[in-house]
Design a protein around this motif. Structure first.
Motif, PDB file in Angstrom:
ATOM      1  N   ARG A   1     -26.799 -17.259   8.675  1.00 44.54           N
ATOM      2  CA  ARG A   1     -25.980 -16.365   8.832  1.00 44.54           C
ATOM      3  C   ARG A   1     -26.006 -15.606   7.434  1.00 44.54           C
ATOM      4  NH1 ARG A   1     -23.271 -12.854  11.997  1.00 44.54           N
ATOM      5  NH2 ARG A   1     -21.207 -12.174  11.229  1.00 44.54           N
TER       6      ARG A   1
ATOM      7  N   ALA B   1     -14.646   2.756  13.391  1.00 42.35           N
ATOM      8  CA  ALA B   1     -15.377   2.054  12.350  1.00 42.35           C
ATOM      9  C   ALA B   1     -16.595   2.714  12.069  1.00 42.35           C
ATOM     10  CB  ALA B   1     -15.516   0.556  12.715  1.00 42.35           C
ATOM     11  N   ARG B   2     -16.887   4.134  12.402  1.00 45.08           N
ATOM     12  CA  ARG B   2     -18.080   4.931  12.389  1.00 45.08           C
ATOM     13  C   ARG B   2     -17.904   5.395  10.704  1.00 45.08           C
ATOM     14  NH1 ARG B   2     -16.391   6.614  17.012  1.00 45.08           N
ATOM     15  NH2 ARG B   2     -15.985   8.729  16.344  1.00 45.08           N
TER      16      ARG B   2
ATOM     17  N   THR C   1     -19.940  -6.884   6.567  1.00 46.03           N
ATOM     18  CA  THR C   1     -19.646  -5.448   7.159  1.00 46.03           C
ATOM     19  C   THR C   1     -18.822  -5.618   8.452  1.00 46.03           C
ATOM     20  OG1 THR C   1     -21.782  -5.684   8.341  1.00 46.03           O
ATOM     21  CG2 THR C   1     -22.222  -4.417   6.439  1.00 46.03           C
ATOM     22  N   ASP C   2     -19.076  -6.773   9.259  1.00 45.80           N
ATOM     23  CA  ASP C   2     -18.133  -7.113  10.193  1.00 45.80           C
ATOM     24  C   ASP C   2     -16.795  -7.016   9.843  1.00 45.80           C
ATOM     25  OD1 ASP C   2     -20.506  -7.333  11.941  1.00 45.80           O
ATOM     26  OD2 ASP C   2     -20.517  -9.459  11.825  1.00 45.80           O
ATOM     27  N   ILE C   3     -16.366  -7.682   8.649  1.00 42.41           N
ATOM     28  CA  ILE C   3     -15.040  -7.572   8.123  1.00 42.41           C
ATOM     29  C   ILE C   3     -14.670  -6.126   7.868  1.00 42.41           C
ATOM     30  CG2 ILE C   3     -13.668  -8.383   6.430  1.00 42.41           C
ATOM     31  CD1 ILE C   3     -15.110 -10.828   6.259  1.00 42.41           C
TER      32      ILE C   3
ATOM     33  N   ALA D   1     -23.993  -9.475   6.712  1.00 45.31           N
ATOM     34  CA  ALA D   1     -23.434  -9.120   7.892  1.00 45.31           C
ATOM     35  C   ALA D   1     -22.070  -9.357   8.075  1.00 45.31           C
ATOM     36  CB  ALA D   1     -24.404  -9.808   9.057  1.00 45.31           C
ATOM     37  N   GLN D   2     -21.445 -10.657   7.701  1.00 42.50           N
ATOM     38  CA  GLN D   2     -20.120 -10.883   7.697  1.00 42.50           C
ATOM     39  C   GLN D   2     -19.192  -9.732   6.796  1.00 42.50           C
ATOM     40  OE1 GLN D   2     -20.866 -14.854   6.085  1.00 42.50           O
ATOM     41  NE2 GLN D   2     -19.747 -15.446   7.984  1.00 42.50           N
TER      42      GLN D   2
ATOM     43  N   THR E   1     -15.853   4.805   6.784  1.00 43.69           N
ATOM     44  CA  THR E   1     -14.851   3.997   6.030  1.00 43.69           C
ATOM     45  C   THR E   1     -13.724   4.705   5.475  1.00 43.69           C
ATOM     46  OG1 THR E   1     -15.906   4.767   3.694  1.00 43.69           O
ATOM     47  CG2 THR E   1     -16.979   2.770   4.936  1.00 43.69           C
TER      48      THR E   1
ATOM     49  N   ALA F   1     -15.628  -3.295   9.121  1.00 42.30           N
ATOM     50  CA  ALA F   1     -15.285  -2.562  10.515  1.00 42.30           C
ATOM     51  C   ALA F   1     -13.751  -2.809  10.987  1.00 42.30           C
ATOM     52  CB  ALA F   1     -16.570  -3.040  11.674  1.00 42.30           C
ATOM     53  N   VAL F   2     -13.621  -4.089  10.856  1.00 45.66           N
ATOM     54  CA  VAL F   2     -12.142  -4.387  11.341  1.00 45.66           C
ATOM     55  C   VAL F   2     -11.384  -3.796  10.514  1.00 45.66           C
ATOM     56  CG1 VAL F   2     -10.738  -6.550  11.551  1.00 45.66           C
ATOM     57  CG2 VAL F   2     -12.995  -6.671  12.324  1.00 45.66           C
TER      58      VAL F   2
ATOM     59  N   ARG G   1     -32.379  -5.664   5.442  1.00 43.46           N
ATOM     60  CA  ARG G   1     -31.864  -4.000   5.910  1.00 43.46           C
ATOM     61  C   ARG G   1     -32.697  -2.996   5.368  1.00 43.46           C
ATOM     62  NH1 ARG G   1     -27.535  -7.279   6.107  1.00 43.46           N
ATOM     63  NH2 ARG G   1     -26.051  -7.093   7.737  1.00 43.46           N
TER      64      ARG G   1
END
Length: 462
Positions: free
Chosen positions: A27, A115-116, A34-36, A31-32, A118, A38-39, A430
């Motif tokens: 994992r 989430a586009r 960036t996922d958080i 990525a984790q 910040t 976004a939330v 990335r």
């Protein structure tokens, strides 16, 4: 993975699952993150909507009681501060930002909710657009959101400021003239036998002063500046050798402060290394050629100074015809530019060095806003790896990102025929594209089919 064999649907089912999991790539922790993020952006937008709704409800409920808006805001600010366990100042900032996004800039709130962008982008957007006339802010909002969705926060703020300044360029000269009337120098005690000496000056002169202090400080402290003038000063015949000058343990900030005191009190720097004697400031002024000739064109395309931004066209005209300490660059490309010296020399010639800095204007690392004038000129493909000293293999990098590029596990390439676009690939794979402030035109040899003479039934292309 805990396995309950009693619940196994088929023999070997869990063994197959374990084998599949072990074959998957690990994992990506970024990525984790960036996922958080976004939330968090979605929930932050929801919080802003709730705060704006609470303020709107409070205004409506207080209307029959003839309460002032200020009293309603103070009451809500106190309750939010108490409920969130934050200061009233922070609560007031939260209310102001929520009201701006929900009521004045709903497109930006929608981008945050999706989430586009910040929260930092949203704050910068409100700060800049609220500083201009509301009509101009309404006109710029769509472009502002589009920029926010594409650019890192620091770069976005700078670009949006440029947009806002260009939109108000007609009033720039008048505003600058009024501001110049307020120029001053003041001193205030700071405790422990120290004071703050503050100068309120035109931006061009202020940046020139700081540039000279920085270059002199780097020469004294023994840093390699990467600047043409400082390099020349260090190589001045008759300058003291490294053996004659004791090592200087002061920080760059300390040296800058000492030089400022020497220059202002004594008018000279006799107590410092001879290498600094000839150093003068360098400021890059970029003027669209039509703006030099036509005030109406200057209203839409103002002149800019590196690290400062747009300046009045009259001031730009003076700088463009001024002393040699100003590097004058017309945005209409001139012939004869030195674009490459191939493998003949490692150090770029002064003209190529200036051109690379002018093209980028900033450090070419993702999101960095360090002015190119304070950056190293880096060979994207290292000289020791057969990289050329050419415009398509050179880019300015600040000292920190220069180190990261070589030792941080990143892969950096300059895209062919891109006019200076640099691609950074992170250790996690990335890709980040960093565009220069001004792309250079790319010249290619014509294909044989393009060089063919036109047939008799075709009109000549001129």
């Amino acid at each position: 993975m805990n396995i309950d064999t009693d619940l196994e649907p088929d023999p070997g089912f869990w063994a197959d699952i374990v084998a599949i999991e072990s074959s998957l790539p690990p994992r990506d922790p970024v990525a984790q993150v960036t996922d958080i993020a976004a939330v968090v952006a979605v929930h932050t937008a929801e919080q802003y909507a709730c705060v704006a709704a609470a303020r709107s409800d409070a205004m409506a409920a207080a209307a029959p009681h003839a309460c002032t808006d200020d009293m309603i805001d103070r009451s809500l600010r106190l309750e939010l501060a108490a409920a969130l366990r934050i200061t009233e100042y922070a609560a007031g900032d939260l209310m102001a930002l929520a009201t701006a996004l929900v009521e004045r800039y709903p497109a930006a709130w929608d981008a945050l909710h999706g989430a586009r962008i910040t929260d930092q982008h949203a704050r910068f957007l409100v700060d800049v657009l609220d500083s201009v006339d509301p009509a101009i802010g309404s006109r710029l909002i769509d472009d502002a959101v589009s920029l926010a969705e594409r650019l890192p926060a620091g770069t976005f703020r700078r670009r949006l400021r440029d947009l806002a300044t260009a939109a108000t360029a007609e009033a720039l000269a008048d505003k600058h003239a009024r501001a110049v009337d307020e120029r001053r120098v003041s001193v205030a005690p700071a405790g422990d036998g120290m004071s703050l000496l503050t100068a309120y000056l035109p931006s061009v002169e202020a940046h020139a002063i700081f540039d000279r202090l920085t270059r002199m400080g780097k020469a004294i402290a023994g840093h390699r500046t990467g600047r043409d003038g400082a390099d020349a000063a260090l190589a001045t015949p008759g300058a003291a050798s490294a053996d004659e000058v004791p090592p200087d343990e002061r920080t760059l900030d300390q040296v800058r402060a000492d030089i400022l005191g020497d220059l202002l009190i004594d008018g000279r720097c006799d107590g410092h290394a001879p290498a600094v004697a000839g150093i003068r400031p360098t400021v890059v002024v970029t003027v669209p050629v039509l703006s030099l000739l036509d005030d109406s064109h200057a209203a839409s395309e103002p002149a800019t100074v590196e690290g400062v931004g747009p300046v009045p066209i009259d001031q730009a005209r003076r700088l463009s015809g001024g002393a040699t300490s100003w590097l004058r660059v017309l945005t209409h490309p001139e012939t004869g530019a030195v674009l490459s010296v191939g493998r003949h020399r490692y150090d770029p010639p002064p003209e190529l060095r200036r051109l690379v800095r002018w093209r980028a204007e900033r450090c070419m690392a993702p999101g960095c806003v360090m002015p190119a004038s304070r950056c190293d000129i880096d060979h994207t493909v290292a000289w020791f790896d057969r990289g050329n000293t050419s415009a398509d293999n050179l880019a300015p990098l600040c000292a920190g990102h220069h180190t990261v590029k070589h030792h941080g596990g990143w892969t950096v390439v300059q895209l062919p025929d891109s006019g200076g676009v640099v691609e950074w690939t992170s250790p996690y794979g990335r890709r980040y594209l960093v565009e220069p402030e001004r792309r250079m035109p790319v010249f290619r040899a014509a294909e044989p089919s393009e060089r063919a003479a036109p047939s008799d039934d075709r009109a000549a292309p001129f």
